[in-house]
Design a protein around this motif. Structure first.
Motif, PDB file in Angstrom:
ATOM      1  N   SER A 316       0.803  -1.199   0.056  1.00 50.96           N
ATOM      2  CA  SER A 316       0.022  -0.022   0.084  1.00 50.96           C
ATOM      3  C   SER A 316       0.949   1.239  -0.041  1.00 50.96           C
ATOM      4  O   SER A 316       0.606   2.271  -0.624  1.00 50.96           O
ATOM      5  CB  SER A 316      -1.082   0.051   1.320  1.00 50.96           C
ATOM      6  N   HIS A 317       2.028   1.158   0.807  1.00 54.85           N
ATOM      7  CA  HIS A 317       3.084   2.484   0.614  1.00 54.85           C
ATOM      8  C   HIS A 317       3.380   2.509  -0.676  1.00 54.85           C
ATOM      9  O   HIS A 317       3.821   3.565  -1.114  1.00 54.85           O
ATOM     10  CB  HIS A 317       4.084   2.206   1.526  1.00 54.85           C
ATOM     11  N   ALA A 318       3.861   1.499  -1.358  1.00 49.63           N
ATOM     12  CA  ALA A 318       4.340   1.468  -2.919  1.00 49.63           C
ATOM     13  C   ALA A 318       3.170   2.161  -3.739  1.00 49.63           C
ATOM     14  O   ALA A 318       3.599   2.958  -4.608  1.00 49.63           O
ATOM     15  CB  ALA A 318       4.854   0.030  -3.107  1.00 49.63           C
ATOM     16  N   LEU A 319       2.011   1.934  -3.627  1.00 44.14           N
ATOM     17  CA  LEU A 319       1.167   2.144  -4.366  1.00 44.14           C
ATOM     18  C   LEU A 319       0.899   3.935  -4.084  1.00 44.14           C
ATOM     19  O   LEU A 319       0.834   4.543  -4.991  1.00 44.14           O
ATOM     20  CB  LEU A 319      -0.298   1.471  -4.043  1.00 44.14           C
ATOM     21  N   MET A 320       0.936   4.199  -2.814  1.00 40.94           N
ATOM     22  CA  MET A 320       0.680   5.726  -2.693  1.00 40.94           C
ATOM     23  C   MET A 320       1.719   6.420  -3.394  1.00 40.94           C
ATOM     24  O   MET A 320       1.665   7.428  -3.782  1.00 40.94           O
ATOM     25  CB  MET A 320       0.515   5.905  -1.204  1.00 40.94           C
ATOM     26  N   GLU A 321       3.135   5.903  -3.029  1.00 39.95           N
ATOM     27  CA  GLU A 321       4.296   6.753  -3.708  1.00 39.95           C
ATOM     28  C   GLU A 321       4.419   6.695  -5.278  1.00 39.95           C
ATOM     29  O   GLU A 321       4.977   7.578  -5.657  1.00 39.95           O
ATOM     30  CB  GLU A 321       5.557   5.834  -3.018  1.00 39.95           C
ATOM     31  N   SER A 322       3.476   5.655  -5.659  1.00 38.10           N
ATOM     32  CA  SER A 322       3.302   5.826  -7.244  1.00 38.10           C
ATOM     33  C   SER A 322       2.752   6.912  -7.748  1.00 38.10           C
ATOM     34  O   SER A 322       2.683   7.352  -9.092  1.00 38.10           O
ATOM     35  CB  SER A 322       2.825   4.443  -7.620  1.00 38.10           C
ATOM     36  N   ASN A 323       1.813   7.788  -6.722  1.00 39.21           N
ATOM     37  CA  ASN A 323       0.899   8.722  -7.226  1.00 39.21           C
ATOM     38  C   ASN A 323      -0.203   8.342  -8.243  1.00 39.21           C
ATOM     39  O   ASN A 323      -0.726   9.318  -9.026  1.00 39.21           O
ATOM     40  CB  ASN A 323       1.724   9.956  -7.800  1.00 39.21           C
ATOM     41  N   ALA A 324      -0.586   7.130  -8.338  1.00 39.82           N
ATOM     42  CA  ALA A 324      -1.549   6.784  -9.448  1.00 39.82           C
ATOM     43  C   ALA A 324      -2.802   6.371  -8.923  1.00 39.82           C
ATOM     44  O   ALA A 324      -3.843   6.343  -9.421  1.00 39.82           O
ATOM     45  CB  ALA A 324      -0.987   5.229  -9.704  1.00 39.82           C
ATOM     46  N   THR A 325      -2.988   6.791  -7.658  1.00 42.70           N
ATOM     47  CA  THR A 325      -4.368   6.648  -7.046  1.00 42.70           C
ATOM     48  C   THR A 325      -5.152   8.012  -7.152  1.00 42.70           C
ATOM     49  O   THR A 325      -4.670   9.149  -7.249  1.00 42.70           O
ATOM     50  CB  THR A 325      -4.272   6.325  -5.331  1.00 42.70           C
ATOM     51  N   ALA A 326      -6.566   7.629  -7.083  1.00 40.81           N
ATOM     52  CA  ALA A 326      -7.471   8.829  -7.122  1.00 40.81           C
ATOM     53  C   ALA A 326      -8.397   8.438  -5.760  1.00 40.81           C
ATOM     54  O   ALA A 326      -9.272   7.607  -6.032  1.00 40.81           O
ATOM     55  CB  ALA A 326      -8.463   9.027  -8.316  1.00 40.81           C
ATOM     56  N   GLY A 327      -8.233   9.084  -4.773  1.00 38.78           N
ATOM     57  CA  GLY A 327      -8.995   8.582  -3.611  1.00 38.78           C
ATOM     58  C   GLY A 327      -8.152   8.143  -2.610  1.00 38.78           C
ATOM     59  O   GLY A 327      -6.809   7.988  -2.578  1.00 38.78           O
ATOM     60  N   LYS A 328      -8.591   7.337  -1.552  1.00 39.87           N
ATOM     61  CA  LYS A 328      -7.892   6.869  -0.272  1.00 39.87           C
ATOM     62  C   LYS A 328      -7.451   5.391  -0.660  1.00 39.87           C
ATOM     63  O   LYS A 328      -7.865   4.573  -1.238  1.00 39.87           O
ATOM     64  CB  LYS A 328      -8.945   6.657   0.906  1.00 39.87           C
ATOM     65  N   ILE A 329      -6.497   5.163   0.199  1.00 38.79           N
ATOM     66  CA  ILE A 329      -6.035   3.663   0.326  1.00 38.79           C
ATOM     67  C   ILE A 329      -6.399   2.831   1.651  1.00 38.79           C
ATOM     68  O   ILE A 329      -5.932   3.473   2.656  1.00 38.79           O
ATOM     69  CB  ILE A 329      -4.621   3.432  -0.077  1.00 38.79           C
ATOM     70  N   ALA A 330      -7.239   1.886   1.660  1.00 30.61           N
ATOM     71  CA  ALA A 330      -7.982   1.439   2.848  1.00 30.61           C
ATOM     72  C   ALA A 330      -7.041   0.672   3.488  1.00 30.61           C
ATOM     73  O   ALA A 330      -6.512  -0.358   2.463  1.00 30.61           O
ATOM     74  CB  ALA A 330      -9.368   1.038   2.890  1.00 30.61           C
ATOM     75  N   ILE A 331      -6.892   0.311   4.731  1.00 29.68           N
ATOM     76  CA  ILE A 331      -6.285  -0.689   5.449  1.00 29.68           C
ATOM     77  C   ILE A 331      -7.302  -1.497   6.074  1.00 29.68           C
ATOM     78  O   ILE A 331      -7.855  -0.938   7.055  1.00 29.68           O
ATOM     79  CB  ILE A 331      -5.237  -0.437   6.247  1.00 29.68           C
ATOM     80  N   THR A 332      -7.258  -2.862   5.894  1.00 28.79           N
ATOM     81  CA  THR A 332      -8.350  -3.663   6.938  1.00 28.79           C
ATOM     82  C   THR A 332      -7.673  -4.460   7.668  1.00 28.79           C
ATOM     83  O   THR A 332      -6.556  -5.050   7.436  1.00 28.79           O
ATOM     84  CB  THR A 332      -9.295  -4.512   5.972  1.00 28.79           C
ATOM     85  N   MET A 333      -8.193  -5.003   9.064  1.00 25.92           N
ATOM     86  CA  MET A 333      -7.318  -5.845  10.241  1.00 25.92           C
ATOM     87  C   MET A 333      -7.962  -6.958  10.032  1.00 25.92           C
ATOM     88  O   MET A 333      -7.755  -7.766  10.665  1.00 25.92           O
ATOM     89  CB  MET A 333      -7.823  -5.120  11.572  1.00 25.92           C
TER      90      MET A 333
END
Length: 333
Positions: A316-333
């Motif tokens: 998920s960190h790698a995806l955020m650093e790619s700047n390719a997202t539009a919106g949030k990245i959710a983390i589930t437990m």
């Protein structure tokens, strides 16, 4: 409910890239006076988590130094001494200075908002940071009024997309900038009137004049900093207000102070993570009172671009650093 002594937590083992993140066993924290213990069901990735992981944004005092995570949604499982606001089993969400990427956390009982049944855990978990940041910046910092025009930089981010919807609910006309037309299209689906992608120097002011018939923009939310600050100042209308929320594009910008004086402009910086407890309580309660009803009835939606389990936090960190997202990245437990 039996509360275990140990929990899974995402830990920053050392400063570095996404590979330094590991899931480890940590003691379940104990709530102090006025606090609640929350079993976390969902959280989200924010830029602050990436900066903390790389060693550029240490956690504030009093929160776990090596467990990232600024927002959460979950259920109250234990009350500390004198804590009476929430019953065991209550659905809550909120902001913390860190530690939300774990199965349990403690926080002050007044620093959480109730989660309506209409909101699932993932969407509740990604809501606090984006909604509180956007609402505080628009209402408290910029004093947005019905009929104002708003320009949001990084409009395809979680905060940006949420700010579009909140500004619309408050009676504003909303414009935005983003890296790509794809991100602008996502924002248009949520109420953006028009948008622009980066161009030659002066492109922001040129776009703003075109959108507003030469008048300029009343409120700018700048999530990027750097040269965007100078560009935005030139785009402001008379008595315009710029609220600086982030610095991804740089830490410095040159400004024409004489122009700012003549236009009676306001430039204001804001941050949530390091605010004192009472200020964090105040913005959380404003979120619960004014924004949560919009989330409950669906007129404001937190857009989730991707969802990862806690064990895939590095991805998920790698995806955020790619700047390719539009919106949030959710983390589930």
């Amino acid at each position: 409910m039996t509360i275990p002594s140990l929990m899974r937590a995402a830990v920053i083992t050392r400063p570095g890239g996404p590979d330094v993140l590991a899931v480890q066993q940590r003691p379940v924290p104990t709530p102090g006076p006025g606090e609640v213990l929350v079993r976390v069901h969902a959280s989200a990735i924010n830029r602050a988590d990436v900066l903390q992981r790389s060693g550029r944004y240490p956690s504030p005092p009093g929160v776990p130094a090596d467990i990232p995570g600024l927002e959460f949604a979950g259920e109250v499982v234990l009350n500390g001494a004198g804590s009476t606001l929430w019953s065991v089993g209550a659905r809550v969400c909120g902001l913390v200075g860190g530690g939300a990427h774990a199965e349990y956390l403690v926080t002050h009982e007044r620093a959480v908002a109730g989660v309506p049944d209409a909101l699932d855990w993932a969407h509740a978990g990604v809501a606090p940071e984006a909604c509180i940041t956007a609402h505080d910046a628009l209402v408290t910092q910029a004093q947005l009024r019905p009929g104002d025009t708003v320009l949001i930089h990084a409009v395809g981010s979680g905060v940006g997309l949420t700010a579009v919807q909140i500004a619309r609910q408050l009676g504003a006309t909303v414009y935005g900038t983003a890296r790509s037309d794809v991100k602008l299209d996502v924002a248009r689906d949520l109420g953006l009137t028009a948008g622009a992608t980066p161009g030659e120097p002066g492109w922001v002011a040129a776009a703003a004049r075109g959108w507003t018939g030469g008048r300029g923009i009343d409120v700018v939310l700048d999530l990027l900093g750097g040269d965007y600050v100078r560009e935005s100042v030139a785009a402001l209308a008379l008595k315009g207000r710029l609220v600086l929320i982030g610095t991804l594009a740089g830490l410095e910008s040159s400004l024409d102070l004489r122009y700012m004086l003549s236009r009676r402009l306001t430039v204001r910086g804001t941050v949530l993570r390091s605010r004192p407890l009472e200020e964090r309580i105040a913005v959380t309660q404003a979120f619960a009172r004014e924004v949560m009803p919009w989330l409950a009835n669906g007129v404001v939606r937190t857009r989730i671009d991707a969802t990862f389990p806690l064990e895939a936090l590095a991805e998920s960190h790698a995806l955020m650093e790619s700047n390719a997202t539009a919106g949030k990245i959710a983390i589930t437990m």
